[in-house]
Scaffold this active site. Structure first.
Site, PDB file in Angstrom:
ATOM      1  N   ARG A  52       9.770  12.566 -41.028  1.00  0.00           N
ATOM      2  CA  ARG A  52       9.502  12.629 -39.594  1.00  0.00           C
ATOM      3  C   ARG A  52       8.488  13.721 -39.256  1.00  0.00           C
ATOM      4  O   ARG A  52       7.788  13.632 -38.241  1.00  0.00           O
ATOM      5  CB  ARG A  52      10.806  12.852 -38.819  1.00  0.00           C
ATOM      6  CG  ARG A  52      11.634  11.594 -38.683  1.00  0.00           C
ATOM      7  CD  ARG A  52      12.678  11.719 -37.600  1.00  0.00           C
ATOM      8  NE  ARG A  52      13.824  12.496 -38.002  1.00  0.00           N
ATOM      9  CZ  ARG A  52      14.919  12.659 -37.268  1.00  0.00           C
ATOM     10  NH1 ARG A  52      15.014  12.094 -36.086  1.00  0.00           N
ATOM     11  NH2 ARG A  52      15.933  13.387 -37.702  1.00  0.00           N
ATOM     12  N   ASP A 217      23.897   7.563 -37.013  1.00  0.00           N
ATOM     13  CA  ASP A 217      22.799   7.936 -36.122  1.00  0.00           C
ATOM     14  C   ASP A 217      21.559   7.151 -36.535  1.00  0.00           C
ATOM     15  O   ASP A 217      21.101   7.248 -37.671  1.00  0.00           O
ATOM     16  CB  ASP A 217      22.537   9.440 -36.234  1.00  0.00           C
ATOM     17  CG  ASP A 217      21.559   9.948 -35.189  1.00  0.00           C
ATOM     18  OD1 ASP A 217      20.866   9.120 -34.563  1.00  0.00           O
ATOM     19  OD2 ASP A 217      21.479  11.176 -34.996  1.00  0.00           O
ATOM     20  N   GLU A 243      25.043   5.039 -33.076  1.00  0.00           N
ATOM     21  CA  GLU A 243      24.350   5.841 -32.066  1.00  0.00           C
ATOM     22  C   GLU A 243      22.861   5.556 -31.978  1.00  0.00           C
ATOM     23  O   GLU A 243      22.171   5.466 -32.992  1.00  0.00           O
ATOM     24  CB  GLU A 243      24.579   7.322 -32.395  1.00  0.00           C
ATOM     25  CG  GLU A 243      23.823   8.305 -31.542  1.00  0.00           C
ATOM     26  CD  GLU A 243      24.178   9.741 -31.922  1.00  0.00           C
ATOM     27  OE1 GLU A 243      23.284  10.588 -31.869  1.00  0.00           O
ATOM     28  OE2 GLU A 243      25.351  10.007 -32.275  1.00  0.00           O
ATOM     29  N   GLU A 270      20.774  10.523 -25.834  1.00  0.00           N
ATOM     30  CA  GLU A 270      20.082  11.739 -26.260  1.00  0.00           C
ATOM     31  C   GLU A 270      18.697  11.852 -25.620  1.00  0.00           C
ATOM     32  O   GLU A 270      18.267  12.946 -25.241  1.00  0.00           O
ATOM     33  CB  GLU A 270      19.969  11.741 -27.781  1.00  0.00           C
ATOM     34  CG  GLU A 270      19.077  12.803 -28.368  1.00  0.00           C
ATOM     35  CD  GLU A 270      18.938  12.676 -29.875  1.00  0.00           C
ATOM     36  OE1 GLU A 270      18.007  13.282 -30.417  1.00  0.00           O
ATOM     37  OE2 GLU A 270      19.756  11.970 -30.509  1.00  0.00           O
ATOM     38  N   ASP A 293      21.550  15.580 -23.838  1.00  0.00           N
ATOM     39  CA  ASP A 293      21.201  16.865 -24.429  1.00  0.00           C
ATOM     40  C   ASP A 293      20.982  17.842 -23.282  1.00  0.00           C
ATOM     41  O   ASP A 293      20.091  17.657 -22.454  1.00  0.00           O
ATOM     42  CB  ASP A 293      19.935  16.747 -25.284  1.00  0.00           C
ATOM     43  CG  ASP A 293      19.629  18.018 -26.053  1.00  0.00           C
ATOM     44  OD1 ASP A 293      19.511  19.081 -25.412  1.00  0.00           O
ATOM     45  OD2 ASP A 293      19.508  17.957 -27.292  1.00  0.00           O
ATOM     46  N   HIS A 320      24.617  15.678 -27.099  1.00  0.00           N
ATOM     47  CA  HIS A 320      23.793  15.809 -28.297  1.00  0.00           C
ATOM     48  C   HIS A 320      23.618  17.292 -28.627  1.00  0.00           C
ATOM     49  O   HIS A 320      23.294  18.107 -27.751  1.00  0.00           O
ATOM     50  CB  HIS A 320      22.423  15.168 -28.049  1.00  0.00           C
ATOM     51  CG  HIS A 320      21.429  15.429 -29.135  1.00  0.00           C
ATOM     52  ND1 HIS A 320      20.325  16.239 -28.970  1.00  0.00           N
ATOM     53  CD2 HIS A 320      21.394  14.980 -30.413  1.00  0.00           C
ATOM     54  CE1 HIS A 320      19.637  16.283 -30.109  1.00  0.00           C
ATOM     55  NE2 HIS A 320      20.259  15.533 -30.994  1.00  0.00           N
ATOM     56  N   GLU A 342      29.162  18.330 -31.393  1.00  0.00           N
ATOM     57  CA  GLU A 342      28.318  18.044 -32.554  1.00  0.00           C
ATOM     58  C   GLU A 342      27.823  19.343 -33.184  1.00  0.00           C
ATOM     59  O   GLU A 342      27.445  20.289 -32.502  1.00  0.00           O
ATOM     60  CB  GLU A 342      27.107  17.195 -32.152  1.00  0.00           C
ATOM     61  CG  GLU A 342      26.208  16.855 -33.345  1.00  0.00           C
ATOM     62  CD  GLU A 342      25.038  15.962 -32.992  1.00  0.00           C
ATOM     63  OE1 GLU A 342      24.484  15.337 -33.912  1.00  0.00           O
ATOM     64  OE2 GLU A 342      24.671  15.882 -31.803  1.00  0.00           O
TER      65      GLU A 342
END
Length: 394
Positions: A52, A217, A243, A270, A293, A320, A342
């Site tokens: 990423r 996720d 998710e 999120e 979030d 999140h 989390e």
């Protein structure tokens, strides 16, 4: 009490990384979150498949320090680097100076309205979030009470954490509720990728045993058909929720998944912003678990409203990164419909005082977060923090 100064900082990534390597809280290879194969919206382009970090451009941490005329200070943060920081420094701060921080609803409304011409989602709301968090920290310090008390008081004495990441050996037998796996593959990897996803889930179930929870996720990388097929394939391994499988604007797709997937709950949110975005998601019955979030959605002020909206529909909220964000942890303790926090072992979060910016970041003990014992969020700049922070000037 009036707002006298608004200071805005951007974390200098190179300096922060060097300092964390020096103190032994991270390794030199970077985080698994950005440097390993994880399904993402760019996975269908081979040159961006592996990491990423090859395409992410969100910008680094933005820290806000609001100082009142009596010397009290509050801290907030978000991401987005210079884009977020510039909005705070050059626009939002102008309406804050001289204002009463206790008028936090009014200030949020003003910040939202002045950024409407270029905002509503994304970077402008991240900027609003960072300021809102700093305001809540400041006023709870002025009241000489923990932030969760300012938010209505504790609804629980402790909250269990789950861990996001694919290293099951770091999670088993440490008291956590379960493990959320970052799915490596999406539709572009075909049937072979689906089989590899299933193999990861099966291996994790074998390691964790029958009682710990497993969640998936998918980071906006799947589609409706792929998600339905994957839900069927992993059903034997008792997956608690799946998710963020779709892009956030595909609300109709989430509603379809929430109707058709019966072996796991659908979770998302999120990358959704403000109560207005969540109103659409809730009205569509797009998820059973909402995941704002707090550093992006609009801060504590909006997250509280989202929790209230969710409670009216008997929906759970699981923020999140909630166990990694001190403001979110206080929100979690103050809300009845937030059952878990989390956590993730990255950027040195398995080390005490791993954060290069703040002192007072709480870690779970034996898989549980205890009720914070602090004034405000308990945060202060740690010694040497200003060496890794670049301050914007006006």
């Amino acid at each position: 009490m009036k707002i006298e100064h608004v200071r805005v900082f951007i974390l200098n990534g190179e300096k922060a990384h060097a300092q964390q390597v020096k103190q032994g809280s991270i390794n030199t290879e970077g985080s698994w979150l950005s440097e390993t194969v994880i399904a993402n919206p760019m996975s269908n382009y081979p040159e961006y498949f592996d990491r990423r970090s090859s395409w992410l451009g969100m910008g680094g941490r933005v820290i806000v320090q609001i100082i009142a005329d009596n010397g009290l200070e509050g801290f907030g943060e978000s991401t987005g680097g210079m884009a977020t920081a510039s909005i705070i420094n050059e626009h939002i701060s102008r309406i804050l100076l001289g204002k009463d921080p206790f008028q936090i609803e009014k200030l949020w409304d003003m910040m939202f309205k002045i950024t409407l011409p270029y905002g509503r989602k994304g970077i402008p709301i991240m900027a609003v979030s960072a300021v809102d968090l700093a305001l809540w920290d400041l006023i709870s310090k002025a009241r000489q009470e923990p932030l969760y008390v300012s938010l209505g008081g504790a609804t629980k004495d402790k909250v269990q954490a789950y861990v996001t990441g694919n290293e099951s050996t770091k999670i088993k037998d440490r008291g956590f509720m379960g493990q959320k796996l970052a799915m490596p593959y999406g539709p572009s990897s075909g049937w072979d990728g689906m089989k590899r996803n299933v193999a990861l889930v099966a291996e994790t179930r074998d390691i964790l045993g029958p009682d710990m929870e497993i969640m998936l996720d998918c980071y906006m990388a799947w589609n409706v058909e792929y998600t339905i097929r994957m839900a069927e394939l992993v059903a034997p391994y008792r997956v608690k929720w799946i998710e963020e499988t779709l892009p956030p604007d595909d609300i109709d797709g989430y509603a379809e998944l929430n109707r058709k997937v019966i072996t796991s709950a659908i979770a998302t949110g999120e990358h959704e912003y403000t109560r207005y975005g969540y109103q659409q998601l809730i009205q569509a019955r797009g998820a059973q678990i909402l995941q704002p979030d707090i550093c992006w959605v609009g801060g504590v002020s909006e997250a509280r409203k989202i929790c209230t909206m969710a409670s009216a529909c008997n929906l759970e909220v699981i923020p999140h990164a909630g166990g990694l964000q001190p403001w979110a942890l206080h929100l979690i303790f103050s809300q009845v419909n937030i059952p878990y926090a989390e956590f993730a072992y990255y950027h040195g979060a398995d080390k005490t005082n791993y954060d290069v910016v703040f002192e007072g970041v709480q870690l779970p003990q034996d898989g549980w977060f205890k009720l914070p014992e602090c004034i405000g969020t308990g945060l202060s700049l740690r010694e040497g923090a200003l060496e890794v922070l670049d301050e914007l000037t006006r």
